[in-house]
Design an enzyme around this catalytic site. Sequence first.
Site: not given
Ligand code: PBG
Length: 323
Positions: A126, A271, A192, A309, A245, A118
């Site tokens: 992705c 994040s 995820k 983080y 996650k 992505c």
């Molecule tokens: C890539 C990816 C993402 C995150 C980790 N790897 C973004 C998503 O899936 O949109 C998010 C990590 C975070 O929010 O700290 N696919």
Amino acid sequence: MYRGRRLRKNQVIRSMMKETVLTKRDLIYPLFVVEGENICREIETLPGVYHYSIDRLCEALDEMREAQVLSCILFGIPNHKDACGTQAYAQEGIVQRAIRFIKSYAPEIYVIGDVCMCEYTDHGHCGILNAEGDVMNDETLSYLNRIALSYAQAGIDMVAPSDMMDGHIASIRQTLDSAGFQNVAIMGYSAKYASSFYGPFRAAANSAPSFGDRKGYQMDYANREEALRELQADVDEGADVLMVKPALAYLDIVREAKEQFSLPLAVYNVSGEYAMLKMAVDQGLVREEAIFESILAMKRAGADLIITYFALYLARKIDEGVQ
Ligand code: PBG
């Protein structure tokens, strides 16, 4: 009568009774690498987190060594994007160069590479799209294999596919093995969820989908049994480490994953979770200790490893004797 307060009488007995302890080796620090030179720029959506160009990545590595956080997960932000995310598997891609730099500058640091498309595709999804704009699973696998292989060739320790394609762990495992990289580990982003908590990351990585959403490949946050199936699939396909996650809104899944599977379990404190807490603390709305409270909850729920983080912050607090 049960008198729980006897064991809370003073600080000494309270610390003797402490069931969960955070250590520095639980922590994995996300690093964002960008093209260009002389860049060490704070990310607007993630205060306290920076974009680094490779010539200044040493600053982040020095901080990691100083704090004794010895493991990182890399995210690359390329200048060039296209439909097939070619910069994701380029020999001279941003992550490939970062891996080589870290391995020469700070060989003791354990390097994990996020494997996804992505950040590298012009549409922000992705994987590879068909004419209807859906991500094609099996076509995408061959690209993920190439990304993982290029990281391995650059010297990565562990790859972490975050794309949520079916069969990706087995496909990457087979690719790595047949190229002689049997010792490169795989951490699956097993369960995820399609989460709103990735917002600040997508702004930081410029990776938001240009249309639609990720609900065709990431999981519905209403689901628990589906998470168990995803975790099982990663076990069956040969993952070395499993992951749930995001973390905070999914601690029930973390607990269950820990009980059902014997593989090491990671959580990603994403994040949005970071930004919410960091901004609330910075504005004085909640006390700083809320950070430890949240992170410890992840460990208490069963996480062995925490991608966060806050990693450097937490390590410094551990040095100060907090917890
Ligand atoms: C890539 C990816 C993402 C995150 C980790 N790897 C973004 C998503 O899936 O949109 C998010 C990590 C975070 O929010 O700290 N696919």
